[in-house]
Scaffold this active site. Sequence first.
Site, PDB file in Angstrom:
ATOM      1  N   THR A  73       0.799  -1.234   0.000  1.00  0.00           N
ATOM      2  CA  THR A  73       0.000   0.000   0.000  1.00  0.00           C
ATOM      3  C   THR A  73       0.839   1.297   0.000  1.00  0.00           C
ATOM      4  OG1 THR A  73      -0.155  -0.104   2.402  1.00  0.00           O
ATOM      5  CG2 THR A  73      -1.993  -1.050   1.168  1.00  0.00           C
ATOM      6  N   TYR A 126       0.910   1.563  -8.009  1.00  0.00           N
ATOM      7  CA  TYR A 126       0.017   0.934  -7.020  1.00  0.00           C
ATOM      8  C   TYR A 126      -1.345   0.629  -7.657  1.00  0.00           C
ATOM      9  CZ  TYR A 126      -3.296   0.774  -3.092  1.00  0.00           C
ATOM     10  OH  TYR A 126      -4.315   0.424  -2.237  1.00  0.00           O
TER      11      TYR A 126
HETATM   12  N1  LIG Z   1      -4.482   2.296   2.860  1.00  0.00           N
HETATM   13  C1  LIG Z   1      -5.258   2.939   1.963  1.00  0.00           C
HETATM   14  O1  LIG Z   1      -5.347   4.179   1.952  1.00  0.00           O
HETATM   15  C2  LIG Z   1      -6.082   2.156   0.968  1.00  0.00           C
HETATM   16  C3  LIG Z   1      -6.810   2.870   0.001  1.00  0.00           C
HETATM   17  C4  LIG Z   1      -7.583   2.162  -0.919  1.00  0.00           C
HETATM   18  C5  LIG Z   1      -7.615   0.783  -0.871  1.00  0.00           C
HETATM   19  N2  LIG Z   1      -6.884   0.115   0.071  1.00  0.00           N
HETATM   20  C6  LIG Z   1      -6.906  -1.355   0.057  1.00  0.00           C
HETATM   21  O2  LIG Z   1      -7.526  -1.809   1.254  1.00  0.00           O
HETATM   22  C7  LIG Z   1      -6.913  -3.051   1.655  1.00  0.00           C
HETATM   23  C8  LIG Z   1      -6.455  -2.948   3.095  1.00  0.00           C
HETATM   24  O3  LIG Z   1      -5.490  -1.897   3.176  1.00  0.00           O
HETATM   25  P1  LIG Z   1      -4.840  -1.418   4.554  1.00  0.00           P
HETATM   26  O4  LIG Z   1      -4.864   0.063   4.559  1.00  0.00           O
HETATM   27  O5  LIG Z   1      -5.457  -2.184   5.681  1.00  0.00           O
HETATM   28  O6  LIG Z   1      -3.343  -1.886   4.304  1.00  0.00           O
HETATM   29  P2  LIG Z   1      -2.110  -1.857   5.340  1.00  0.00           P
HETATM   30  O7  LIG Z   1      -2.513  -1.267   6.623  1.00  0.00           O
HETATM   31  O8  LIG Z   1      -0.956  -1.304   4.576  1.00  0.00           O
HETATM   32  O9  LIG Z   1      -1.879  -3.415   5.581  1.00  0.00           O
HETATM   33  C9  LIG Z   1      -1.424  -4.252   4.567  1.00  0.00           C
HETATM   34  C10 LIG Z   1      -1.009  -5.555   5.198  1.00  0.00           C
HETATM   35  O10 LIG Z   1      -0.441  -6.345   4.148  1.00  0.00           O
HETATM   36  C11 LIG Z   1       0.672  -7.007   4.692  1.00  0.00           C
HETATM   37  N3  LIG Z   1       1.660  -7.336   3.692  1.00  0.00           N
HETATM   38  C12 LIG Z   1       2.327  -6.490   2.872  1.00  0.00           C
HETATM   39  N4  LIG Z   1       3.244  -7.175   2.159  1.00  0.00           N
HETATM   40  C13 LIG Z   1       3.132  -8.476   2.524  1.00  0.00           C
HETATM   41  C14 LIG Z   1       3.814  -9.657   2.150  1.00  0.00           C
HETATM   42  N5  LIG Z   1       4.813  -9.655   1.245  1.00  0.00           N
HETATM   43  N6  LIG Z   1       3.452 -10.830   2.730  1.00  0.00           N
HETATM   44  C15 LIG Z   1       2.479 -10.849   3.661  1.00  0.00           C
HETATM   45  N7  LIG Z   1       1.803  -9.770   4.075  1.00  0.00           N
HETATM   46  C16 LIG Z   1       2.135  -8.589   3.500  1.00  0.00           C
HETATM   47  C17 LIG Z   1       1.288  -6.022   5.665  1.00  0.00           C
HETATM   48  O11 LIG Z   1       2.098  -6.742   6.561  1.00  0.00           O
HETATM   49  P3  LIG Z   1       3.040  -5.999   7.631  1.00  0.00           P
HETATM   50  O12 LIG Z   1       2.087  -5.549   8.713  1.00  0.00           O
HETATM   51  O13 LIG Z   1       3.962  -7.073   8.069  1.00  0.00           O
HETATM   52  O14 LIG Z   1       3.689  -4.888   6.880  1.00  0.00           O
HETATM   53  C18 LIG Z   1       0.063  -5.389   6.286  1.00  0.00           C
HETATM   54  O15 LIG Z   1      -0.328  -6.069   7.460  1.00  0.00           O
HETATM   55  C19 LIG Z   1      -5.793  -3.316   0.644  1.00  0.00           C
HETATM   56  O16 LIG Z   1      -6.262  -4.165  -0.362  1.00  0.00           O
HETATM   57  C20 LIG Z   1      -5.513  -1.946   0.057  1.00  0.00           C
HETATM   58  O17 LIG Z   1      -4.969  -2.018  -1.250  1.00  0.00           O
HETATM   59  C21 LIG Z   1      -6.135   0.773   1.002  1.00  0.00           C
END
Ligand SMILES: NC(=O)c1ccc[n+]([C@@H]2O[C@H](COP(=O)([O-])OP(=O)(O)OC[C@H]3O[C@@H](n4cnc5c(N)ncnc54)[C@H](OP(=O)(O)O)[C@@H]3O)[C@@H](O)[C@H]2O)c1
Length: 314
Positions: free
Chosen positions: A63, A126
């Site tokens: 992300t 992204y």
């Molecule tokens: N954040 C935003 O503003 C946003 C906006 C639009 C859509 N989304 C979507 O909403 C969903 C949830 O996002 P979020 O904000 O909750 O994301 P986040 O807080 O960044 O969490 C992503 C998680 O993915 C894990 N991850 C990343 N690389 C990995 C790998 N190689 N192997 C295993 N785990 C891995 C991370 O692990 P670690 O904790 O170990 O790093 C983290 O726990 C995602 O699909 C994202 O694309 C997010």
Amino acid sequence: MKPAILLIGTNGQVGRELNRMLPRVGDVTALDRQLLELTKPEEIRRAIRTYRPALIVNAAAYTAVDKAESEEALARAINAEAPAVMAEEAGKIGASLIHFSTDYVFDGSKTTPYEEDDPTNPQNVYGKTKLEGERAIQASGTPCLIFRTAWVYATQGRNFLLTILRLATQREELRIVRDQIGAPTLSTEIAAATTDILAQIYCKERGSISLSDVSGIYHMTAGGETSWCDFAKAILEEAATAPVSLSWFAAATNNLPLAAGRVIPISTSEYPTPARRPAYSVLSNARLAGTFSVQLPEWRQQLHSIFAVHATGK
Ligand SMILES: NC(=O)c1ccc[n+]([C@@H]2O[C@H](COP(=O)([O-])OP(=O)(O)OC[C@H]3O[C@@H](n4cnc5c(N)ncnc54)[C@H](OP(=O)(O)O)[C@@H]3O)[C@@H](O)[C@H]2O)c1
């Protein structure tokens, strides 16, 4: 019998909340990065074959929008290739897949909320890799729900809310972009809506909604719209009256007083970043409401709720 759920990405903003809520729907096995490294497809296959869930919920993603510009292969491995493997393996065991995507699949040229079927045209790596993930899941034919959300924040993790609060303890003035419009969405609301929808599918008598009948893409964001600049102003407004005993707030500000009194609107061109972002990425949530009768609260109400939690004793 409750379905077996495999939750992937349990330490993220949305994953953490899902881990709290999904036990209402099924028996949850939650895997973080240490237990499942998504750049290793064989680990994904092994996990799914071992746990044989009825439902895979993938809350993991790459992300870091700006960093992705220089780490395209890694972003693609996590956002596109890993979900493709999940969908393929899910198909083999008759499981369904719940996945999240982003408003950044759109280019921002519209001026009214994007519908699910509007043409995509991601402006950054992204968004491009997230779109590839959506397409791979859909091409697999595995029953899925893909929820596109936006501007996600939480009281933990890395996000705009916590950045603004930290900066507000260090600077008197904050210069924030005014010409990008979207809908800031609280991770708790995304998890609650997802859990609600899954409860409609899995917790009712047979004959209620079947996931295969509703398989597809849905927009799932807070109601309303705002700019990063007005979001920052709203955060400072709430922060001004936040109870000092609010533990996440104390951690975010490191117990320091807020110095920032002013938010200065600037244009995107005054704040260059490696990744281009859409000027307008508000999503229409009509399909979600029409199919599941689920509607997330307005963004301002969501923001208020995290500052009011302590006051209401929740
Ligand atoms: N954040 C935003 O503003 C946003 C906006 C639009 C859509 N989304 C979507 O909403 C969903 C949830 O996002 P979020 O904000 O909750 O994301 P986040 O807080 O960044 O969490 C992503 C998680 O993915 C894990 N991850 C990343 N690389 C990995 C790998 N190689 N192997 C295993 N785990 C891995 C991370 O692990 P670690 O904790 O170990 O790093 C983290 O726990 C995602 O699909 C994202 O694309 C997010």
